[in-house]
Design a protein around this motif. Structure first.
Motif, PDB file in Angstrom:
ATOM      1  N   ARG A  77       0.847  -1.190   0.000  1.00  0.00           N
ATOM      2  CA  ARG A  77       0.000   0.000   0.000  1.00  0.00           C
ATOM      3  C   ARG A  77       0.880   1.236   0.000  1.00  0.00           C
ATOM      4  O   ARG A  77       1.648   1.471   0.928  1.00  0.00           O
ATOM      5  CB  ARG A  77      -0.932   0.042   1.203  1.00  0.00           C
ATOM      6  N   LEU A  78       0.759   2.024  -1.046  1.00  0.00           N
ATOM      7  CA  LEU A  78       1.493   3.280  -1.165  1.00  0.00           C
ATOM      8  C   LEU A  78       0.566   4.291  -1.832  1.00  0.00           C
ATOM      9  O   LEU A  78       0.408   4.313  -3.044  1.00  0.00           O
ATOM     10  CB  LEU A  78       2.777   3.094  -1.978  1.00  0.00           C
ATOM     11  N   ASP A  79      -0.093   5.104  -1.005  1.00  0.00           N
ATOM     12  CA  ASP A  79      -1.003   6.125  -1.511  1.00  0.00           C
ATOM     13  C   ASP A  79      -1.009   7.298  -0.545  1.00  0.00           C
ATOM     14  O   ASP A  79      -0.377   7.246   0.507  1.00  0.00           O
ATOM     15  CB  ASP A  79      -2.418   5.566  -1.714  1.00  0.00           C
ATOM     16  N   SER A  80      -1.711   8.334  -0.901  1.00  0.00           N
ATOM     17  CA  SER A  80      -1.770   9.514  -0.041  1.00  0.00           C
ATOM     18  C   SER A  80      -3.070  10.255  -0.268  1.00  0.00           C
ATOM     19  O   SER A  80      -3.727  10.077  -1.302  1.00  0.00           O
ATOM     20  CB  SER A  80      -0.580  10.437  -0.307  1.00  0.00           C
ATOM     21  N   GLU A  81      -3.425  11.065   0.686  1.00  0.00           N
ATOM     22  CA  GLU A  81      -4.588  11.924   0.566  1.00  0.00           C
ATOM     23  C   GLU A  81      -4.338  13.207   1.345  1.00  0.00           C
ATOM     24  O   GLU A  81      -3.594  13.213   2.338  1.00  0.00           O
ATOM     25  CB  GLU A  81      -5.848  11.237   1.085  1.00  0.00           C
TER      26      GLU A  81
END
Length: 284
Positions: A211-215
């Motif tokens: 998991r590699l995401d951002s917000e």
């Protein structure tokens, strides 16, 4: 009678000659096989082995030299950490509290298996690993064969291993130790005589995919005055980066570069009016 004795002697000579030729063939095959093994081991020797304890100490020292502060604490939920970031800015000298940290602009969640709690990510699961550290200075090569491997370190030889999916047990298993030794001794029989210095157990943080995401999370930013305190709206970046399994030390530097280049730097560029510590990011 003499003719019979001569015939027996002739057959005996042929038998001895056959045995000699057979022995030479066996010896040649053994030399070829030994050469192949040596070539295999020479390939293993070309690997780079990084000692994690030394590597982590180096990283810690490097970060401290550019001003990074380390604090050990318990984090139950990532939203609690975001709220605490704002609260640490809200409380100030007026309330008799020393504000140690300013508001966090970026929070990176890389808690591994802790993401089960911090993110309610139930796709996370452990893969249990158990290894032995033995005293075997005569083994100079790093080699992997099947599920077994040997990795020379500075002060010991790492002998492994196990990969038990979904097993949360962090206690040493004598049965696993026996299986590990049985496996490595197929190629390195001398390890039966090696002294076992200690046994380590760890849990690899895995999920179906990394998991590699951002917000971007809107958060209140306090603005203090002598009389009143009002709040304005600002933005905070939350990056999620975990689930690298047993490859954290291998692909970690590349993943960290991805976090900086594809998540943090664009956030900084888009929020240049906020006072973000980009100088430290640039140095890293």
């Amino acid at each position: 009678m003499t003719e019979v004795a001569a015939a027996d002697l002739f057959h005996l000579s042929l038998t001895l000659l056959s045995l000699f030729i057979y022995s030479v063939c066996i010896l040649m095959i053994s030399v070829i096989l030994l050469s192949a093994v040596c070539c295999l081991l020479s390939v293993c020797r070309s690997r780079i082995v990084s000692l994690c304890s030394y590597f982590l100490a180096f990283l810690t020292k490097s970060l401290q030299e550019v001003g990074v502060l380390f604090e050990e604490k318990s984090v139950e939920r990532i939203e609690h950490q975001l709220r605490e970031a704002v609260a640490s800015t809200t409380a100030g000298p007026a309330e008799g509290i020393t504000c140690r940290y300013r508001r966090y602009d970026v929070v990176v969640n890389c808690t591994g298996l802790g993401a089960v709690d911090t993110e309610s990510d139930n796709s996370m699961f452990p893969i249990r690993g158990q290894v032995l550290r033995v005293h075997a200075p005569w083994v100079k090569t790093s080699c992997t064969f099947g599920s077994s491997y040997v990795i020379p370190n500075v002060h010991s030889l790492v002998v492994g291993g196990t990969g038990q999916q979904g097993d949360w047990n962090t206690e040493v298993s004598a049965e696993d130790s026996r299986k590990i030794l049985d496996g490595v001794c197929e190629l390195f029989p001398s390890l039966r005589l090696a002294e076992v210095l200690r046994t380590n157990v760890g849990l690899r943080p895995c999920r179906p995919s990394v998991r590699l995401d951002s917000e971007v999370v809107p958060v209140p930013a306090p603005v203090s005055s002598a009389q009143t305190q009002t709040q304005t709206q600002t933005q905070q970046l939350l990056v999620r980066c975990y689930g690298l399994g047993g490859s954290g030390f291998t692909i970690g530097p590349g993943v960290a570069l991805d976090v900086v280049q594809n998540h943090i730097e664009p956030f900084i560029a888009a929020n240049s009016t906020q006072k973000i510590g980009s100088r430290l990011i640039a140095r890293l």
